[in-house]
Design a protein around this motif. Structure first.
Motif, PDB file in Angstrom:
ATOM      1  N   ALA A 274       0.828  -1.210   0.000  1.00 30.45           N
ATOM      2  CA  ALA A 274       0.000   0.000   0.000  1.00 30.45           C
ATOM      3  C   ALA A 274       0.861   1.258   0.000  1.00 30.45           C
ATOM      4  O   ALA A 274       0.520   2.255  -0.645  1.00 30.45           O
ATOM      5  N   ILE A 275       1.969   1.220   0.719  1.00 30.98           N
ATOM      6  CA  ILE A 275       2.872   2.376   0.761  1.00 30.98           C
ATOM      7  C   ILE A 275       3.450   2.643  -0.623  1.00 30.98           C
ATOM      8  O   ILE A 275       3.533   3.796  -1.073  1.00 30.98           O
ATOM      9  N   LEU A 276       3.847   1.588  -1.330  1.00 31.47           N
ATOM     10  CA  LEU A 276       4.391   1.761  -2.678  1.00 31.47           C
ATOM     11  C   LEU A 276       3.321   2.246  -3.648  1.00 31.47           C
ATOM     12  O   LEU A 276       3.586   3.089  -4.507  1.00 31.47           O
ATOM     13  N   ILE A 277       2.108   1.732  -3.513  1.00 29.18           N
ATOM     14  CA  ILE A 277       1.008   2.226  -4.348  1.00 29.18           C
ATOM     15  C   ILE A 277       0.725   3.695  -4.027  1.00 29.18           C
ATOM     16  O   ILE A 277       0.208   4.443  -4.854  1.00 29.18           O
ATOM     17  N   GLY A 278       1.101   4.120  -2.810  1.00 30.61           N
ATOM     18  CA  GLY A 278       0.958   5.523  -2.441  1.00 30.61           C
ATOM     19  C   GLY A 278       1.765   6.464  -3.311  1.00 30.61           C
ATOM     20  O   GLY A 278       1.545   7.679  -3.281  1.00 30.61           O
ATOM     21  N   ALA A 279       2.682   5.926  -4.117  1.00 29.71           N
ATOM     22  CA  ALA A 279       3.455   6.762  -5.036  1.00 29.71           C
ATOM     23  C   ALA A 279       2.669   7.109  -6.295  1.00 29.71           C
ATOM     24  O   ALA A 279       3.159   7.853  -7.145  1.00 29.71           O
TER      25      ALA A 279
ATOM     26  N   GLY B  29       7.757  18.040  -4.169  1.00 31.08           N
ATOM     27  CA  GLY B  29       6.978  16.876  -3.769  1.00 31.08           C
ATOM     28  C   GLY B  29       7.414  15.614  -4.492  1.00 31.08           C
ATOM     29  O   GLY B  29       7.510  14.539  -3.885  1.00 31.08           O
ATOM     30  N   VAL B  30       7.679  15.718  -5.787  1.00 35.19           N
ATOM     31  CA  VAL B  30       8.140  14.562  -6.555  1.00 35.19           C
ATOM     32  C   VAL B  30       9.477  14.067  -6.029  1.00 35.19           C
ATOM     33  O   VAL B  30       9.700  12.862  -5.846  1.00 35.19           O
ATOM     34  N   VAL B  31      10.395  14.999  -5.771  1.00 33.41           N
ATOM     35  CA  VAL B  31      11.723  14.620  -5.276  1.00 33.41           C
ATOM     36  C   VAL B  31      11.623  13.945  -3.911  1.00 33.41           C
ATOM     37  O   VAL B  31      12.228  12.886  -3.673  1.00 33.41           O
ATOM     38  N   VAL B  32      10.847  14.532  -2.996  1.00 35.69           N
ATOM     39  CA  VAL B  32      10.693  13.966  -1.656  1.00 35.69           C
ATOM     40  C   VAL B  32      10.002  12.603  -1.731  1.00 35.69           C
ATOM     41  O   VAL B  32      10.420  11.636  -1.087  1.00 35.69           O
ATOM     42  N   GLY B  33       8.958  12.519  -2.537  1.00 34.21           N
ATOM     43  CA  GLY B  33       8.207  11.272  -2.637  1.00 34.21           C
ATOM     44  C   GLY B  33       9.027  10.131  -3.187  1.00 34.21           C
ATOM     45  O   GLY B  33       9.056   9.030  -2.616  1.00 34.21           O
ATOM     46  N   PHE B  34       9.737  10.370  -4.273  1.00 30.79           N
ATOM     47  CA  PHE B  34      10.546   9.307  -4.853  1.00 30.79           C
ATOM     48  C   PHE B  34      11.785   9.010  -4.008  1.00 30.79           C
ATOM     49  O   PHE B  34      12.353   7.916  -4.111  1.00 30.79           O
ATOM     50  N   SER B  35      12.197   9.952  -3.169  1.00 33.83           N
ATOM     51  CA  SER B  35      13.274   9.654  -2.221  1.00 33.83           C
ATOM     52  C   SER B  35      12.832   8.560  -1.252  1.00 33.83           C
ATOM     53  O   SER B  35      13.623   7.681  -0.881  1.00 33.83           O
ATOM     54  N   GLY B  36      11.562   8.622  -0.832  1.00 31.94           N
ATOM     55  CA  GLY B  36      11.030   7.575   0.032  1.00 31.94           C
ATOM     56  C   GLY B  36      11.004   6.227  -0.661  1.00 31.94           C
ATOM     57  O   GLY B  36      11.307   5.188  -0.069  1.00 31.94           O
TER      58      GLY B  36
ATOM     59  N   GLY C 299      10.140   5.780   4.829  1.00 32.79           N
ATOM     60  CA  GLY C 299       9.811   5.813   3.405  1.00 32.79           C
ATOM     61  C   GLY C 299       8.362   6.204   3.173  1.00 32.79           C
ATOM     62  O   GLY C 299       8.052   6.989   2.271  1.00 32.79           O
ATOM     63  N   CYS C 300       7.468   5.673   4.003  1.00 33.78           N
ATOM     64  CA  CYS C 300       6.047   6.017   3.898  1.00 33.78           C
ATOM     65  C   CYS C 300       5.838   7.508   4.141  1.00 33.78           C
ATOM     66  O   CYS C 300       5.114   8.180   3.404  1.00 33.78           O
ATOM     67  N   GLY C 301       6.504   8.042   5.168  1.00 28.23           N
ATOM     68  CA  GLY C 301       6.370   9.463   5.462  1.00 28.23           C
ATOM     69  C   GLY C 301       6.839  10.327   4.308  1.00 28.23           C
ATOM     70  O   GLY C 301       6.195  11.330   3.969  1.00 28.23           O
ATOM     71  N   SER C 302       7.956   9.941   3.682  1.00 24.05           N
ATOM     72  CA  SER C 302       8.476  10.709   2.549  1.00 24.05           C
ATOM     73  C   SER C 302       7.518  10.663   1.363  1.00 24.05           C
ATOM     74  O   SER C 302       7.263  11.690   0.710  1.00 24.05           O
TER      75      SER C 302
ATOM     76  N   LEU D 123       4.414  12.791   2.241  1.00 30.47           N
ATOM     77  CA  LEU D 123       4.742  14.219   2.180  1.00 30.47           C
ATOM     78  C   LEU D 123       4.853  14.685   0.737  1.00 30.47           C
ATOM     79  O   LEU D 123       4.393  15.776   0.387  1.00 30.47           O
ATOM     80  N   GLY D 124       5.464  13.842  -0.092  1.00 28.52           N
ATOM     81  CA  GLY D 124       5.555  14.174  -1.507  1.00 28.52           C
ATOM     82  C   GLY D 124       4.179  14.269  -2.144  1.00 28.52           C
ATOM     83  O   GLY D 124       3.895  15.184  -2.925  1.00 28.52           O
ATOM     84  N   ASP D 125       3.293  13.317  -1.804  1.00 32.64           N
ATOM     85  CA  ASP D 125       1.928  13.361  -2.328  1.00 32.64           C
ATOM     86  C   ASP D 125       1.216  14.637  -1.904  1.00 32.64           C
ATOM     87  O   ASP D 125       0.480  15.255  -2.685  1.00 32.64           O
TER      88      ASP D 125
END
Length: 317
Positions: free
Chosen positions: A96-101, A126-133, A275-278, A281-283
């Motif tokens: 679910a966390i990965l689908i959160g991307a 947001g994209v940078v932070v999200g994909f960092s996670g 990773g989920c938090g990142s 936050l990106g989302d």
């Protein structure tokens, strides 16, 4: 994003979030391609019966069916199979966390194909932070050297990219349809992809009967997590843009993680939470939200409706 749209997103997350738990239980005994095939075919049948009961019909063969073919592939056939396959090797919460991307993929694809999506500094951050996670989750998996886990994560992330493409495409090409027509046709096309493949590749008719628990999990995937969820989704599609529409995958990991830890007792390391938090936050940044706006909408939602009231309100519409 107004409060009504936020309410609809909450309703979808309460239907789609638990799907990761149901899927985790189902694929322990039923092959993933068969699970996906049963899910889409039975949901399509139920929606078709509801459509006929209401005196409506599907569109004649034409351009609209090309759109249904694409969304049936990208929104149902591919991600349902990929996530199911991946959950054989990773926990439901991590899936679910990965689908959160998905909102990250949606925003990137929307820049290419949508005129109403504007890339600004906040969305780029947001994209940078999200994909960092996402990278954090993969890096620690690689260091652990568990190849099947990595492949499971890659399959699930590919499912997120497929969802992103579906969000953008459906928003652009499948608006203004009569109620139930869109999800019914879309799931029928997904059935045409998955059912023959499942019969040929996995040969489910040769397998032993699954347990009662696996059958219940499959039924829950079909009814609330597919039939009702897609009815709400198509209504919501008329009211918002593609990136905000994909925000439901920002809420899904919260529901799925709670259920995974509480019901399935899944152990999650610190890197999963980080990773989920990142990703979340990106989302949030991609969707132009702030914590104060989220709190205000949530406060009004629970003050006026409550979760049960939301679902009752949506079904009656």
């Amino acid at each position: 994003m107004n409060v009504r749209i936020f309410l609809h997103l909450i309703g979808l997350s309460l239907l789609w979030g638990p799907a990761f738990l149901y899927l985790n239980v189902a694929v322990r005994e039923i092959p993933p391609l068969t699970v996906a095939a049963v899910r889409v075919s039975q949901a399509a049948l139920i929606l078709l019966l509801l459509l006929k009961q209401q005196g409506r019909s599907l569109p004649h063969i034409g351009t609209s069916w090309k759109h249904f073919a694409f969304t049936g592939l990208t929104y149902n056939a591919l991600p349902f199979f990929l996530v199911g396959w991946g959950q054989q090797y990773i926990d439901s919460a991590l899936a679910a966390i990965l689908i959160g991307a998905t909102p990250l993929f949606t925003m990137l694809l929307a820049q290419l194909f949508r005129a109403d999506e504007n890339l600004n500094r906040q969305k780029l951050v947001g994209v940078v932070v999200g994909f960092s996670g996402v990278i954090l989750l993969f890096m620690l998996g690689l260091l652990a050297g568990v190849q099947l886990t990595i492949w499971g994560m890659m399959a699930t992330l590919a499912g997120a990219a497929s969802y992103g493409a579906a969000f953008v495409y459906s928003r652009q090409n499948l608006r203004g349809l009569p109620p139930l027509v869109g999800p019914t046709a879309q799931l029928m096309m997904a059935s045409l992809y998955l059912v023959p493949l499942a019969l040929v590749i996995e040969k489910p008719y040769t397998l032993p009967l699954p347990s009662t628990m696996a059958v219940i999990a499959l039924l829950l995937l079909v009814l609330p997590s597919t039939v009702l969820a897609f009815v709400i989704y198509y209504r919501l599609m008329e009211q918002t843009n593609a990136t905000t529409l994909s925000l439901v995958t920002y809420l899904n990991p919260i529901v799925a993680t709670v259920l995974g830890v509480w019901v399935l007792h899944e152990p999650l390391g610190w890197h999963v939470y980080l990773g989920c938090g990142s990703i979340l936050l990106g989302d949030t940044a991609v969707n132009g939200l702030s914590l104060s706006r989220l709190w205000q909408a949530a406060d009004e939602m629970f003050g006026r409706f409550g979760a049960a009231g939301l679902l009752h309100y949506e079904v009656k519409r």
